[in-house]
Each structure stands twice: as C-alpha cells, then as structure tokens.
Enzyme design. Structure first.
Site, mmCIF file in Angstrom:
data_model
loop_
_atom_site.group_PDB
_atom_site.id
_atom_site.type_symbol
_atom_site.label_atom_id
_atom_site.label_comp_id
_atom_site.label_asym_id
_atom_site.label_seq_id
_atom_site.Cartn_x
_atom_site.Cartn_y
_atom_site.Cartn_z
ATOM 1 N N HIS A 262 0.829 -1.209 0.000
ATOM 2 C CA HIS A 262 0.000 0.000 0.000
ATOM 3 C C HIS A 262 0.862 1.258 0.000
ATOM 4 O O HIS A 262 0.705 2.138 -0.852
ATOM 5 C CB HIS A 262 -0.898 -0.034 1.240
ATOM 6 C CG HIS A 262 -1.833 1.120 1.359
ATOM 7 N ND1 HIS A 262 -3.171 1.036 1.030
ATOM 8 C CD2 HIS A 262 -1.648 2.398 1.782
ATOM 9 C CE1 HIS A 262 -3.750 2.207 1.245
ATOM 10 N NE2 HIS A 262 -2.845 3.054 1.705
ATOM 11 N N GLU A 263 1.778 1.337 0.945
ATOM 12 C CA GLU A 263 2.613 2.534 1.040
ATOM 13 C C GLU A 263 3.578 2.632 -0.147
ATOM 14 O O GLU A 263 3.933 3.733 -0.580
ATOM 15 C CB GLU A 263 3.373 2.541 2.367
ATOM 16 C CG GLU A 263 2.487 2.532 3.609
ATOM 17 C CD GLU A 263 1.454 3.643 3.645
ATOM 18 O OE1 GLU A 263 1.646 4.684 2.969
ATOM 19 O OE2 GLU A 263 0.424 3.478 4.335
ATOM 20 N N HIS A 266 1.918 4.581 -2.877
ATOM 21 C CA HIS A 266 2.066 6.024 -2.678
ATOM 22 C C HIS A 266 3.463 6.491 -3.088
ATOM 23 O O HIS A 266 3.638 7.517 -3.753
ATOM 24 C CB HIS A 266 1.843 6.370 -1.206
ATOM 25 C CG HIS A 266 0.420 6.320 -0.761
ATOM 26 N ND1 HIS A 266 -0.589 7.021 -1.377
ATOM 27 C CD2 HIS A 266 -0.174 5.659 0.280
ATOM 28 C CE1 HIS A 266 -1.735 6.796 -0.755
ATOM 29 N NE2 HIS A 266 -1.510 5.970 0.247
ATOM 30 N N GLU A 292 -4.622 7.528 -3.460
ATOM 31 C CA GLU A 292 -5.112 6.299 -2.839
ATOM 32 C C GLU A 292 -5.415 5.235 -3.878
ATOM 33 O O GLU A 292 -5.301 4.034 -3.599
ATOM 34 C CB GLU A 292 -6.351 6.595 -1.998
ATOM 35 C CG GLU A 292 -6.748 5.494 -1.048
ATOM 36 C CD GLU A 292 -5.711 5.232 0.045
ATOM 37 O OE1 GLU A 292 -5.744 4.134 0.634
ATOM 38 O OE2 GLU A 292 -4.875 6.116 0.311
#
Length: 498
Positions: A262-263, A266, A292
């Site tokens: 997830h990170e 980003h 996101e």
C-alpha cells in the site's frame, strides 16, 4: 514575461523547500524522534509553516500571477509553465484567505496532538485525547469561516484533499456504494473459513525481509526510498528521489505485507512525478483519491490476486513455515480475501473497508456541523459501527482512537480513501485493456510493465491538471463506481461459489 516567471519559480521553489522540510520533520517525529521532543518539534513545524504560508500568500506572488496572465494565455494548456501558473493561482487564491497565524496554529496543534493521540491509543484513554480533538475541531471551524461561496461547510475541507469535488457528489457516490455493499457483505460475509493459521506466528524480521522482497519487485529501490516503522503507517517525501515509507509489524498479524504494498503505491507515485516539476507546487500527486487509487491498486488488485500469489506463495511458505508451511495456496488466498467485518480500518477486507470510510465521512460532517458532542463521540461511533458492520466495539483503541487523522486536523481526508478504491478499478480496467497479459506477467514475478504504464500515464503528470482532468486523461471519463462494484461482485462471488 520571462523575468516575472523566473521570479515566480524561484519564490515557489523556496516555499516548496520549506513545505517538504515540514514533511520530513513530521516523518522524523513519528519514526525517529525521542518521546521528549514533541513540544519543541511542535514549535519548529509551526515556525516553518508560518514562514511558508506568509511567503506564499504575499502580495508579491499575487502581483506576479497577474503579470503572467497574458503569458499563460500564450502557452499550450498542457505545458509545464502554463500548468504551474494556473495551479499556483488556484492555490494562492485559496491560501490567501487564511491568516498566517491560523495556518501556523493548525500546524502546531497537529504536532502537539500527535504524541498525545499515540499515547491515548496505546492506553485506551479517549479523555486524554479529547482536549486536542476539541482544539482541532475549533481550528477547522475557524478555517472554514475564511471561505464563502460553498454549498456546505464540509466542501471547504474536502477541497483541501480532493480539489473541485463537492460533498454532495461524494454523498451520492457513497449512497450508491452502500446500497450495493450492505447486501453483498451480509451474504458473502456470512461464509466461514478455516483461517486460524492467520494468527501466525509471523516472525518480525521475516516480515520486514519479505515486505522488501515484494516492493522491490514493484519498483522500490533503496537508492531513492526507505522503509521504517511507525504507529500509523504513511508515506512522505522531500522530493522525487527521497521517498519515506513506513509500516508496522505484529507477530500475530501478517497485514504488514499488504501495508508495505500500500505505502509503496504512494511512494511510486511520488517518485514517478516528472523531474521537470521538482521543487514546484506541481511536484506531488494530484489529489488524495488519485494517490489512494495507487496504494489500493498495488495492495489489493495486484497484491491480493491469485496470479500474484502463484508466483510468491512458495517463497512465502518458506519464509513463514510455522504459519503456512502446511497451508495450501487456495486456502491462503481465500483467507486474505475473505469478507469478514473487523474493527481496524487499515486491516479491513476490500468490501467492508468502505463502510469504515462511510462511517467516518458521516461523523465528520456532523462534527463540523456541531450536532455531535465530542464527549459522546465514542458512544456514537460504537453504536453506528455495530449498525453498519454488525460487531460491537470492545474499546476506544479499536474504535474512535484508531486513526491518526483527526489528531492532525485532517477532516475531509477520509472519503478520498473509498474514492481511491473506485478509481483504482477504473484505472486497472484501462491498463488491462491495453496490456491484457498482465496476470500472466504477475505469475512470473514481473510488474515492470504495469509500473511503466502508470508512471507514463499518471505519475509523471504530478499536479499539472485538476483531479477531474487527470482522471479524464488516464481513463477517458469521470469517476464511476460501477467498475468497482462489478470487480467486488466478480471476485468475491467467485470465492463464495468455490
């Protein structure tokens, strides 16, 4: 006009440096700083914020923007220079309404509240955090009062994270989403499975090593990025070549693998912004929802797919033999995709996650409207959570204290998470239409073509265009929840039928 434009770029570069220094100070506070440093750190970021804000809202920048109006009209709309003038004008007109003292006070309050929130969360002590929450809400109400012409007050807060979007639009999207999700969750969420192995053990060192193994395949590289520990995972940066990712580990939970994905999403977005935009207001992801969309794509559409695990599962079993050595891949795949209501938003499955967001979106509007007594917020949270997700909340650590956002005054941020879910599938369908063999590439552990497509079509644009313009350029249309609902029904329906 070149001297005026050069002057504007020089001023904006200085302001950008100050803002990115603030971001790294926040990263340091949450990752490296000793506990006693909070009070001084609050003063430091407040000082930087005041200086940056005063420099940005100066009459000199306003005059330069006026002088450059003609030059902007001569330029191609898509050019870096036209985009810089256009975007800076919008930012300046909004920021100019906010007094520097108020902007600095909000920043300082967020820094002061962070460590208190972390302590309150660890100790299940809402009363400890309450004064800081009350201060954050009071400051945000003062902030909203700086503006006019909005349809409803929450529009001002939403616009900070999703420029140009209205609360009514989000409400309609969420109402449609909720109507589809509630019966889907009630149906599929009732299917039980043998998931006891998910409690581990998951050795911490192995989690760290395996997280890096995965995200390096996605494009993470220690030459421009690092991965560290924090209480509430996030990504930060000081530029395209300095990306800071964070995660957290628990021996009875393997969520960290998906947190890292997830990170990393980003981080890849920030790293992929065109180098020509470095040290300008354009050197950032265009909005929270588009950002996101990338974290959720890499985490869920890629990282929870069967094709992904067709490649990684043998080495995953070798890394965690006690937990999954005798667990077949299909059983593991079903477990990581199972619809099962849970307390923590960041650990939620793909379907119930959105109900976590809808809950917060509704509460934030009521908080800002003053229809909720903040002393009663835990009880209101718990009652509504049980109504939406069907399980009683045992304590505030697993309830109202779980997220860091309100300690930082981040009202308006939460809805962008679900908007990002929706956009992630729109982008995924577009990519798949152009590169139909992506699942086969994943089975070989190859993710470079996906990364290249996203970098070339989305990441490189930074903030050159509005979120709406950016989405139009990437997928050819506006935000649309239908592909996301279809994706969930197809994926989860197949699991239920198996």
């Amino acid at each position: 006009m070149q001297p005026s434009f050069d002057d504007l770029k020089s001023r904006l570069a200085e302001i950008h440096d100050l803002r990115r220094a603030q971001e790294i100070l926040f990263w340091d506070q949450t990752v490296m700083m000793p506990p006693g440093g909070g009070a001084v750190r609050g003063a430091q970021v407040t000082t930087l914020d005041r200086i940056a804000h005063e420099k940005f809202i100066s009459d000199e920048i306003g005059t330069l923007l006026e002088q450059l109006a003609g030059y902007e009209q001569e330029l191609d709309y898509d050019s870096d220079d036209a985009s810089l003038i256009r975007t800076t004008r919008r930012d300046w007109e909004k920021a100019h309404r906010v007094p520097a003292d108020l902007a600095a006070e909000m920043t300082g309050a967020a820094a002061d509240a962070h460590d208190v929130w972390a302590k309150a969360r660890a100790e299940n002590d809402y009363a400890l955090f309450l004064p800081h929450l009350e201060r954050a809400v009071e400051l945000k109400r003062r902030y909203v009062e700086c503006f006019d012409g909005y349809d409803e007050p929450y529009d001002v807060l939403l616009d900070d994270f999703e420029p140009g979007m209205k609360t009514a639009e989000v409400r309609q999207v969420f109402d449609d989403l909720k109507a589809e999700l509630v019966p889907l969750i009630a149906d599929i969420g009732s299917i039980e499975g043998d998931d006891a192995f998910m409690d581990g053990p998951w050795p911490i060192d192995a989690q760290g090593d395996y997280s890096l193994k995965i995200i390096r395949r996605f494009g993470f590289d220690e030459s421009f990025a690092r991965l560290d520990l924090t209480v509430h995972p996030f990504a930060a940066s000081s530029g395209t070549q300095d990306i800071r990712l964070t995660t957290r580990y628990k021996e009875d939970d393997i969520t960290s693998i998906f947190t890292a994905m997830h990170e990393c999403g980003h981080g890849l977005y920030e790293h992929g912004v065109s180098p020509s935009l470095e040290r300008t207001p354009l050197c950032h992801g265009v909005s929270s929802a588009l950002h996101e969309s990338q974290s959720r794509m890499w985490e869920n559409i890629v990282g929870r797919s069967m094709s992904f695990w067709n490649h990684f599962y043998p080495s995953f079993q070798a890394a965690f033999p006690e937990a999954v050595g005798d667990v077949d891949q299909d059983r593991f795949y079903r477990a990581i995709n199972r619809v099962k209501p849970s307390f923590i938003r960041v650990d939620a499955d793909e379907a119930t996650y959105n109900l976590h967001i809808i809950l917060r979106f509704e509460l934030e509007q009521e908080i800002m409207a003053g229809t909720i007594d903040l002393k009663e917020l835990p009880a209101i949270w718990n009652a509504r959570f049980e109504e939406y997700l069907g399980i009683p909340v045992p304590n505030d650590t697993l309830g109202v204290l779980q997220d860091v956002h309100w300690s930082g005054g981040g009202f308006g941020y939460f809805p962008t998470y679900s908007l990002g879910n929706i956009i992630s599938v729109q982008i995924w369908e577009k990519v798949l239409s152009e590169i139909p063999d992506l699942p086969e590439q994943f089975e070989q552990g190859e993710f470079g073509q996906l990364h290249d497509w996203l970098r070339d079509r989305l990441y490189t644009l930074g903030r050159k265009f509005t979120p709406q313009e950016t989405l139009q350029r990437v997928v050819g249309g506006p935000i649309d929840a239908a592909p996301y609902v279809r994706y969930l029904k197809d994926k989860l329906g197949a699991l239920a039928a198996a």
